[in-house]
Design an enzyme around this catalytic site. Structure first.
Site, PDB file in Angstrom:
ATOM      1  N   ASP A   1       0.598  -1.700  -9.264  1.00 33.37           N
ATOM      2  CA  ASP A   1      -0.786  -1.708  -9.731  1.00 33.37           C
ATOM      3  C   ASP A   1      -1.669  -1.127  -8.635  1.00 33.37           C
ATOM      4  OD1 ASP A   1      -3.295  -2.351 -10.964  1.00 33.37           O
ATOM      5  OD2 ASP A   1      -2.320  -4.027 -11.987  1.00 33.37           O
TER       6      ASP A   1
ATOM      7  N   ASP B   1      -0.799   4.012  -8.016  1.00 34.31           N
ATOM      8  CA  ASP B   1      -1.621   4.620  -9.055  1.00 34.31           C
ATOM      9  C   ASP B   1      -0.689   5.470  -9.902  1.00 34.31           C
ATOM     10  OD1 ASP B   1      -3.308   6.194 -10.605  1.00 34.31           O
ATOM     11  OD2 ASP B   1      -4.763   6.511  -9.016  1.00 34.31           O
TER      12      ASP B   1
ATOM     13  N   ASN C   1       3.204  -0.907 -18.669  1.00 31.97           N
ATOM     14  CA  ASN C   1       2.044  -1.623 -19.201  1.00 31.97           C
ATOM     15  C   ASN C   1       0.712  -1.084 -18.696  1.00 31.97           C
ATOM     16  OD1 ASN C   1       0.671  -4.155 -20.382  1.00 31.97           O
ATOM     17  ND2 ASN C   1       0.130  -4.248 -18.208  1.00 31.97           N
TER      18      ASN C   1
ATOM     19  N   TYR D   1      -9.003   6.199 -27.251  1.00 30.67           N
ATOM     20  CA  TYR D   1      -8.014   5.151 -27.001  1.00 30.67           C
ATOM     21  C   TYR D   1      -6.930   5.170 -28.079  1.00 30.67           C
ATOM     22  CZ  TYR D   1      -6.105   0.527 -25.995  1.00 30.67           C
ATOM     23  OH  TYR D   1      -5.266  -0.524 -25.682  1.00 30.67           O
TER      24      TYR D   1
ATOM     25  N   THR E   1      -7.990 -10.094 -22.657  1.00 33.79           N
ATOM     26  CA  THR E   1      -7.659  -9.489 -21.373  1.00 33.79           C
ATOM     27  C   THR E   1      -8.946  -9.169 -20.616  1.00 33.79           C
ATOM     28  OG1 THR E   1      -7.693  -7.246 -22.281  1.00 33.79           O
ATOM     29  CG2 THR E   1      -5.581  -8.437 -22.349  1.00 33.79           C
TER      30      THR E   1
END
Length: 246
Positions: free
Chosen positions: A37, A53, A80, A145, A180
């Site tokens: 992450d 990244d 993910n 998206y 989230t």
């Protein structure tokens, strides 16, 4: 349950939300887990946290190599990492399109490409991609998206076909609107956060948002060696959003 005993799992975007919940669950079920992450400060305790990244090919290659070296290989990859975008097709400029597709789609390709040599050596190789309910139905103000997650759906099926004879299973989960951090920021920016939250809950037949832990359970189920005959599957964890009208 410890069906992941002896296996190494990598979770991208594992510093928060669905990724963090998945990393915790895989650990509980016996896996040695690495989280990739950009920000790893909040990564679950006990994981190997590697700053990475997914838009940086050199960083991805180095991160995957670090995981394989320190944990002894790589058996399960959870792609993910992802970012959101709002607006209709006229509201996102070319730079935003490039940025979102780079993270949400090409990022999956980069990490998987780096992981493939290790997955090919595993007896229980599995890849799980995070897709979305918006790959299956039109939702307002989600043009970019939705396009990215539709691509994840197609990519998942293509990867599954390409690698099935190598013993690498590839599946995806397609959450509905989940509780989230990104959704929290979206609601906080709304003119009426309470009304916006109610609208999100109302469009899912269960009447509530999907939890990160519920999505993590679906990811772990698909990644598990117990699901050795499951590949090319997209598991919808959406509270009935894409299939029910009540």
């Amino acid at each position: 349950m410890a069906e992941f005993d002896g296996l190494v799992a990598v979770v991208t975007g594992g510093g928060s939300g669905i990724g963090a919940a998945t990393a915790r669950l895989l650990q509980e079920r016996g896996a040695r887990v690495a989280v990739l992450d950009r920000a790893t400060d909040a990564a679950p305790e006990g994981v190997l946290a590697v700053p990475c990244d997914v838009t940086d090919p050199a960083a991805v290659d180095a991160a995957v190599a670090t995981v394989a070296e320190q944990l002894g290989g790589l058996d399960v990859l959870v792609n993910n990492a992802g970012i959101g975008a709002t607006g209709h097709v006229g509201e996102n400029d070319d730079a935003e399109w490039a940025r979102v597709l780079d993270v949400n789609v090409t990022g999956i390709a980069r990490v998987t490409r780096a992981a493939l040599p290790h997955l090919r050596r595993s007896q229980h190789a599995a890849v799980v991609n995070t897709c979305s309910a918006v790959a299956f139905l039109g939702v307002r103000q989600r043009a970019l998206y939705s396009a990215s997650k539709g691509a994840v759906l197609a990519l998942t099926l293509a990867m599954a076909a390409d690698h099935v004879q190598e013993g690498i299973r590839v599946n995806a989960v397609a959450p509905g609107t989940a509780d989230t951090p990104w959704v929290g920021r979206l609601l906080a920016a709304a003119e009426d956060p309470a009304a916006a939250a109610a609208a999100l809950r109302a469009r899912q037949p269960l009447g509530r948002l999907v939890t990160a832990e519920e999505v993590a359970h679906a990811i772990a189920s698909l990644a598990s060696p117990l699901a050795a005959s499951t590949t090319g599957t997209v598991l919808r964890v959406d509270g009935g959003m894409t299939s029910l009208r009540v």
